[in-house]
Design an enzyme around this catalytic site. Structure first.
Site, PDB file in Angstrom:
ATOM      1  N   ASN A 238       0.876  -1.174   0.000  1.00  0.00           N
ATOM      2  CA  ASN A 238       0.000   0.000   0.000  1.00  0.00           C
ATOM      3  C   ASN A 238       0.910   1.220   0.000  1.00  0.00           C
ATOM      4  OD1 ASN A 238      -1.756   2.064   0.501  1.00  0.00           O
ATOM      5  ND2 ASN A 238      -2.324   1.415   2.575  1.00  0.00           N
ATOM      6  N   TRP A 239       1.023   1.825  -1.173  1.00  0.00           N
ATOM      7  CA  TRP A 239       1.953   2.958  -1.299  1.00  0.00           C
ATOM      8  C   TRP A 239       1.472   4.189  -0.533  1.00  0.00           C
ATOM      9  CZ3 TRP A 239       3.381   3.209  -7.262  1.00  0.00           C
ATOM     10  CH2 TRP A 239       4.100   2.053  -7.602  1.00  0.00           C
ATOM     11  N   LYS A 240       0.202   4.223  -0.182  1.00  0.00           N
ATOM     12  CA  LYS A 240      -0.398   5.422   0.421  1.00  0.00           C
ATOM     13  C   LYS A 240      -0.137   6.617  -0.513  1.00  0.00           C
ATOM     14  CE  LYS A 240      -0.029   3.189   4.853  1.00  0.00           C
ATOM     15  NZ  LYS A 240       0.078   3.307   6.294  1.00  0.00           N
TER      16      LYS A 240
ATOM     17  N   SER B 251       3.814  -2.016  10.191  1.00  0.00           N
ATOM     18  CA  SER B 251       5.267  -2.088  10.347  1.00  0.00           C
ATOM     19  C   SER B 251       5.857  -3.452  10.001  1.00  0.00           C
ATOM     20  CB  SER B 251       5.679  -1.664  11.772  1.00  0.00           C
ATOM     21  OG  SER B 251       5.262  -0.341  12.026  1.00  0.00           O
TER      22      SER B 251
ATOM     23  N   HIS C 138      -9.364   1.226   5.179  1.00  0.00           N
ATOM     24  CA  HIS C 138      -8.066   1.432   5.827  1.00  0.00           C
ATOM     25  C   HIS C 138      -8.261   2.385   7.014  1.00  0.00           C
ATOM     26  CE1 HIS C 138      -3.946   2.605   6.574  1.00  0.00           C
ATOM     27  NE2 HIS C 138      -3.593   1.508   5.932  1.00  0.00           N
TER      28      HIS C 138
ATOM     29  N   GLY D 197       3.005  -1.027   4.192  1.00  0.00           N
ATOM     30  CA  GLY D 197       3.091   0.391   3.848  1.00  0.00           C
ATOM     31  C   GLY D 197       4.518   0.773   3.511  1.00  0.00           C
ATOM     32  N   GLY D 198       5.213   1.355   4.477  1.00  0.00           N
ATOM     33  CA  GLY D 198       6.554   1.913   4.255  1.00  0.00           C
ATOM     34  C   GLY D 198       7.511   1.005   3.502  1.00  0.00           C
TER      35      GLY D 198
ATOM     36  N   GLU E   3      -5.030  -4.726  10.728  1.00  0.00           N
ATOM     37  CA  GLU E   3      -3.997  -3.710  10.885  1.00  0.00           C
ATOM     38  C   GLU E   3      -4.236  -2.947  12.184  1.00  0.00           C
ATOM     39  OE1 GLU E   3      -2.123  -2.577   6.859  1.00  0.00           O
ATOM     40  OE2 GLU E   3      -3.837  -1.275   7.179  1.00  0.00           O
TER      41      GLU E   3
ATOM     42  N   GLY F 111       2.916   2.411  10.690  1.00  0.00           N
ATOM     43  CA  GLY F 111       3.875   3.492  10.488  1.00  0.00           C
ATOM     44  C   GLY F 111       4.623   3.897  11.741  1.00  0.00           C
TER      45      GLY F 111
ATOM     46  N   GLU G 280      -6.629   4.806   7.992  1.00  0.00           N
ATOM     47  CA  GLU G 280      -6.441   6.228   7.669  1.00  0.00           C
ATOM     48  C   GLU G 280      -7.705   6.811   7.044  1.00  0.00           C
ATOM     49  OE1 GLU G 280      -2.745   5.605   5.576  1.00  0.00           O
ATOM     50  OE2 GLU G 280      -1.868   5.006   7.494  1.00  0.00           O
TER      51      GLU G 280
END
Ligand code: 13P
Length: 249
Positions: free
Chosen positions: A11-13, A213, A100, A234-235, A171, A177, A102
């Site tokens: 997930n590149w966000k 993470s 998600h 993510g990251g 999640e 993150g 966010e």
């Protein structure tokens, strides 16, 4: 022994640029080609909407699939800023992340909306990746499993036909993150709970991903757990070697 194929989704966000995506995806395709023989995991990336055509073009002859990070519950019309399932489908999207944390936190999306988005995706032939997870405060209050159940309730109420066309993702909000990963035991406890809800919903073999993470260094210990079928990353999905490292785990 389960036959669920491992799935790792990036997930590149809100990250990337045409130049960065080009580099990341071409590196990923190279690593993926090199790894293909010994790697059983399925790989996908969920990119920002403006880049879907670029992603589709670069990945079209690869084994890596792609998706959006959200999708509208509506088919078309006066919904400024939203993107429909049919639009995603035109770009060859296989996946749409829905719910998600966010989106839930910054855009006020409740679980009913999330369920309607999942239903719309399925109706349009796209697999929704339905995210759930508790906050730190909810975990400390001992409410984790209760929160997960209530977030999943309207989603599972769509019925077995729909649920067998979904992927779920656990999640924990406090792990996203932050560098704080849930321990494999903490994650497995929640995954086992989700599995029991899937069994009740007559969809026992749906894949349940862990997110929060995930790195190449901790992926193997998470994937070793019975009910963890892969990761939503993510990251670490923004660095080709890190993402491939997770897939290799
Ligand atoms: P991080 O891997 O950066 O913690 O993000 C997890 C996530 O939110 C994936 O959807």
């Amino acid at each position: 022994m389960s036959v669920r194929r491992r799935l790792v989704i990036g997930n590149w966000k809100m990250n990337g640029s045409k130049a960065e995506n080009e580099q990341l995806l071409s590196d990923l395709v190279k690593l993926q080609n090199a790894a293909a023989a010994n790697q059983a995991a399925e790989l996908a990336v969920c990119a920002p909407f403006p880049y879907l055509q670029q992603v589709a073009d670069i990945l079209k002859d690869s084994a890596i699939s792609w998706g959006g990070q959200d999708v509208s519950e509506h088919a078309k019309g006066a919904y400024t800023g939203e993107v429909s399932v049919a639009m995603l489908a035109e770009f060859g999207c296989a996946w749409a992340i829905v719910g998600h944390s966010e989106r839930r936190a910054y855009h006020g999306e409740g679980s009913d909306v999330v369920a309607r988005k999942a239903a719309a995706a399925i109706a349009g032939g796209i697999t929704p990746v339905v995210c759930v997870g508790e906050t730190q405060a909810e975990r400390e209050a001992g409410k984790t499993l209760q929160v997960i159940s209530s977030q999943l309730e309207p989603v599972l109420a769509l019925g077995a036909d729909a649920v067998t066309k979904m992927v779920l993702a656990y999640e924990p909000v406090w792990a996203i993150g932050t560098g704080l990963t849930a321990s494999p035991e903490q994650a497995q406890e929640v995954h086992a709970h989700i599995r029991s809800l899937l069994v009740q919903a007559d969809a026992p073999e749906q894949r349940v991903l862990y997110g929060g993470s995930v790195k190449a260094a901790n992926a193997a210990s998470l994937f070793a757990k019975e009910d963890i079928d892969g990761a939503l990353v993510g990251g670490a999905s923004l660095v080709a070697t890190d993402f491939q490292g997770i897939a290799n785990a």
